[in-house]
Design an enzyme around this catalytic site. Structure first.
Site, PDB file in Angstrom:
ATOM      1  CG  HIS A  72      -1.698  -0.455   0.827  1.00 16.28           C
ATOM      2  ND1 HIS A  72      -3.446  -0.721   1.546  1.00 16.28           N
ATOM      3  CD2 HIS A  72      -2.173  -2.230   0.533  1.00 16.28           C
ATOM      4  CE1 HIS A  72      -3.979  -1.803   1.477  1.00 16.28           C
ATOM      5  NE2 HIS A  72      -3.811  -2.342   0.617  1.00 16.28           N
ATOM      6  CE1 TYR A 201      -4.826   3.979   9.123  1.00 18.84           C
ATOM      7  CE2 TYR A 201      -5.458   3.233  10.997  1.00 18.84           C
ATOM      8  CZ  TYR A 201      -4.504   2.700   9.958  1.00 18.84           C
ATOM      9  OH  TYR A 201      -4.000   2.338  10.571  1.00 18.84           O
ATOM     10  N   PRO A 293      -3.208   0.400  19.069  1.00 17.57           N
ATOM     11  CG  PRO A 293      -4.989  -0.819  18.840  1.00 17.57           C
ATOM     12  CD  PRO A 293      -4.510   0.214  19.630  1.00 17.57           C
ATOM     13  CE  LYS A 297       5.027   3.052  13.125  1.00  7.63           C
ATOM     14  NZ  LYS A 297       5.038   2.959  12.253  1.00  7.63           N
ATOM     15  CE1 TYR A 385      -1.196   3.355   9.460  1.00  9.28           C
ATOM     16  CE2 TYR A 385      -0.013   3.034   6.825  1.00  9.28           C
ATOM     17  CZ  TYR A 385      -0.767   2.607   8.713  1.00  9.28           C
ATOM     18  OH  TYR A 385      -2.114   1.692   7.819  1.00  9.28           O
TER      19      TYR A 385
HETATM   20  C1  PHB Z   1      -5.150  -4.516  10.954  1.00 11.36           C
HETATM   21  O1  PHB Z   1      -5.610  -4.763   9.645  1.00 11.36           O
HETATM   22  O2  PHB Z   1      -5.486  -5.513  11.721  1.00 11.36           O
HETATM   23  C2  PHB Z   1      -4.827  -3.272  11.420  1.00 11.36           C
HETATM   24  C3  PHB Z   1      -4.469  -2.005  10.589  1.00 11.36           C
HETATM   25  C4  PHB Z   1      -3.862  -1.060  10.515  1.00 11.36           C
HETATM   26  C5  PHB Z   1      -4.360  -1.305  11.996  1.00 11.36           C
HETATM   27  C6  PHB Z   1      -4.327  -1.234  13.294  1.00 11.36           C
HETATM   28  C7  PHB Z   1      -5.136  -2.775  13.043  1.00 11.36           C
HETATM   29  O3  PHB Z   1      -3.596   0.807  12.847  1.00 11.36           O
END
Ligand code: PHB
Ligand code: APR
Length: 391
Positions: A72, A201, A293, A297, A385
């Site tokens: 990505h 997000y 989460p 990280k 990120y």
């Molecule tokens: C996930 O795909 O489980 C996932 C992706 C991004 C995050 C947290 C979890 O910030």
């Protein structure tokens, strides 16, 4: 039983450390409380930083990741019913992330350790670490009802937040910094193609939502919920309706629905125990630190820790030089604290705090608008990120 490096825990930290050490000619034994099936099925995060991808690839553990992982180049921040793309590659000189589930990384590493006749003992519960401040530490463990001792040159606790490794350090040695949050994540896996090409997000007055994925057929979605909430309160239809409400855009974006195959609630916490060493006992991964989460990280920090540690142990082993081992905690903690700050910032930026004032909410929106309209601010998010270089 005797080995050079006794490793507690077969999560990504313990398994990768054992694999990296093997490549340097250093033998280790991994003790894992759970069964292999349990460890391979456990659902965790799924975003690999640029540097994590490079470490796995360079160590020969990236073959399936490169076939099945999804690179990505960007992520979306969604708020005010609009999508805003953060270009990861543009802000970071071409760095990007890979969507590849932690559980798949774990399967790949177990398979590699097996092929190399590595010793990973499942259903082997570490009970205590003894002699951490001597030259011959050991781990007492129980397997199939019998207690045994694993004598080692060093012990590495990769046994997660609830493990015994950190607790083996005498009182007063570790400094703990901690924060809890007034929200948790309800996560689902669903058999439905992702409704987006990149992660979303979403910040919404009703709470945060995240759209992630596991494969072209499987979506991973999260909703901010109250930490005291239970999955019983969340029948599938309510989850989908809530996701629709939080992801809604003015351009009429739609979320595909499908059968929910997994559902769980995870609390959110920031935690750091330092130093990450006591004598011949080293801490790595979740055993030493936890991040919420939102910044993706946790796994990446575990990989960075054991990459440093494998290099340091190899130096010690081949040159009898302890310099890198002595520097491990300080070097690892610099990255840990950067990730702590980033994860805290992402969490505070995107969630809806029930105790927030109108002033707090206005600041939050202003910050989101700044990040998505300033090249400098979005490059900073992208840099954190996609991840800073591992060493
Ligand atoms: C996930 O795909 O489980 C996932 C992706 C991004 C995050 C947290 C979890 O910030
Ligand atoms: N004896 C043996 N094994 C133990 C013990 C014990 N007493 N206590 C815990 N374990 C095992 C757990 O069963 C688990 O398999 O230690 C392992 C720890 O693995 P993880 O929790 O996955 O931690 P880590 O390897 O540090 O991975 C980093 O990143 O995405 C985040 O939190 C997520 O797991 C992830 C982490």
């Amino acid at each position: 039983m005797r080995t050079r490096v006794g490793i507690i825990g077969a999560g990504p930290a313990g398994l990768l450390l054992s694999h990296l050490l093997h490549r340097q000619g250093i033998e280790s034994v991994v003790l894992e409380l759970r069964t292999r099936e349990y460890v391979e099925r456990r659902q965790r995060a799924g975003i690999l930083e640029h540097g994590t991808v490079e470490v796995l690839r360079a160590s020969g553990a990236g073959e399936r990741m490169d076939r099945q992982g999804i690179p990505h180049q960007g992520v979306e921040l969604r708020f005010d019913r609009r999508a805003h793309r953060i270009d990861l590659a543009a802000g970071t000189g071409g760095r990007s992330v890979m969507v590849y589930a932690q559980t798949e990384v774990v399967k790949d590493l177990i398979a590699l350790r097996e092929q190399a006749d590595g010793q990973v003992l499942f259903e082997a519960e570490a009970l205590s670490v003894d002699g951490a401040d001597t030259a011959s530490p050991s781990v007492r463990f129980r397997q199939a009802g019998a207690e045994q001792t694993l004598d080692c040159d060093v012990v590495v606790a990769c046994d997660g937040f609830h493990g015994i490794g950190r607790r083996a350090v005498p009182d007063g040695v570790l400094t703990v910094s901690e924060r809890t949050y007034p929200f948790a994540w309800l996560g689902i896996l669903a058999d439905v193609p992702p409704s987006c090409d990149e992660l979303i997000y979403a910040h919404h007055a009703r709470g945060f939502a995240l759209h992630s994925m596991r494969s072209p057929q499987v979506s991973r979605l999260y909703l901010q919920v109250d930490p005291s909430d239970t999955t019983d309160n969340w029948p599938d239809a309510r989850i989908w309706d809530e996701l629709d409400a939080r992801f809604e855009t003015e351009s009429g974006w739609t979320l595909g629905r499908g059968p929910v195959t997994e559902k769980s609630i995870t609390p959110m916490r920031s935690f750091v125990a330092e130093p990450m060493r006591h004598g011949r006992l080293f801490l790595a991964g979740d055993a030493a630190h936890i991040v919420p989460p939102t910044g993706a990280k946790g796994l990446n920090l575990a990989v960075a820790d054991v990459t440093l540690l494998a290099r340091a142990l190899s130096h010690w082993h081949t040159r009898q030089d302890e310099t890198l081992l002595d520097a491990y905690s300080e070097t690892a903690l610099r990255r840990v604290w950067r990730a702590e700050h980033f994860s805290y910032t992402m969490t505070s930026l995107l969630h809806t705090d029930p105790a927030a004032t109108a002033f707090d909410r206005r600041l939050q929106l202003s910050h989101l608008r700044y990040i998505t309209s300033s090249d400098a601010a979005s490059a900073s998010l992208a840099e954190n990120y996609a991840g800073l270089p591992v060493v």
